[in-house]
Design a protein around this motif. Structure first.
Motif, PDB file in Angstrom:
ATOM      1  N   SER A 294     -21.736  18.488 -13.840  1.00 32.47           N
ATOM      2  CA  SER A 294     -21.338  19.416 -12.779  1.00 32.47           C
ATOM      3  C   SER A 294     -20.173  18.842 -11.977  1.00 32.47           C
ATOM      4  CB  SER A 294     -22.518  19.726 -11.864  1.00 32.47           C
ATOM      5  OG  SER A 294     -23.024  18.536 -11.310  1.00 32.47           O
TER       6      SER A 294
ATOM      7  N   GLY B  97     -24.387  20.710 -16.514  1.00 26.24           N
ATOM      8  CA  GLY B  97     -23.209  21.463 -16.899  1.00 26.24           C
ATOM      9  C   GLY B  97     -22.150  20.675 -17.627  1.00 26.24           C
TER      10      GLY B  97
ATOM     11  N   ASN C 183     -18.168  20.131 -16.957  1.00 28.26           N
ATOM     12  CA  ASN C 183     -16.987  20.327 -16.107  1.00 28.26           C
ATOM     13  C   ASN C 183     -15.768  19.656 -16.747  1.00 28.26           C
ATOM     14  OD1 ASN C 183     -15.112  20.591 -14.084  1.00 28.26           O
ATOM     15  ND2 ASN C 183     -16.417  19.823 -12.464  1.00 28.26           N
TER      16      ASN C 183
ATOM     17  N   TYR D  52     -18.500  24.608 -15.660  1.00 23.97           N
ATOM     18  CA  TYR D  52     -18.063  24.384 -14.282  1.00 23.97           C
ATOM     19  C   TYR D  52     -16.540  24.245 -14.293  1.00 23.97           C
ATOM     20  CZ  TYR D  52     -22.809  23.144 -12.821  1.00 23.97           C
ATOM     21  OH  TYR D  52     -24.147  23.173 -12.520  1.00 23.97           O
TER      22      TYR D  52
END
Length: 121
Positions: free
Chosen positions: A42, A79, A81, A116
């Protein structure tokens, strides 16, 4: 998506990174092979190899083993990113510590699609 599938993709990415680093180090022929690692989920962070040490010369076997071990210890953390990871990589590539290196590259390995992004607004 099942966690086993995610772990399988992560393990494949880690194995690919280790293979790349071994070949990259072996091709040194007396030159330095500086490597930094950026992790991203993230958020995104440069992996530290000690106090303010983000670059290691993997043409040195001990450094190569350190980097491979650190990569091998990574685990999936939510996530993906990529945007943040590439921004951190850019900051590392523009540091004075590696200003004398003629060829600077980013190798992006991921176990998933971007989920992200960095919002500049």
């Amino acid at each position: 998506m099942c966690s086993g599938f995610t772990e399988s993709r992560l393990n494949a990415a880690k194995a690919t990174a280790a293979q790349f680093l071994q070949k990259f180090a072996a091709s040194a022929a007396g030159a330095e092979r500086q490597v930094a690692v950026v992790t991203f989920s993230s958020g995104a962070n440069a992996m530290s190899f000690g106090y303010n040490t983000y670059w290691l010369d993997v043409s040195d076997q001990a450094n190569l083993e350190t980097v491979v071990d650190k990569i091998d210890s990574l685990s999936a953390d939510g996530g993906t990113n990529m945007d943040g990871g590439l921004r951190v990589a850019y900051k590392l590539l523009t540091q004075n510590a590696i200003a004398s290196i003629n060829y600077r590259n980013v190798i992006l390995l991921t176990d998933g699609e971007p989920t992200y992004c960095v919002n500049d607004f």
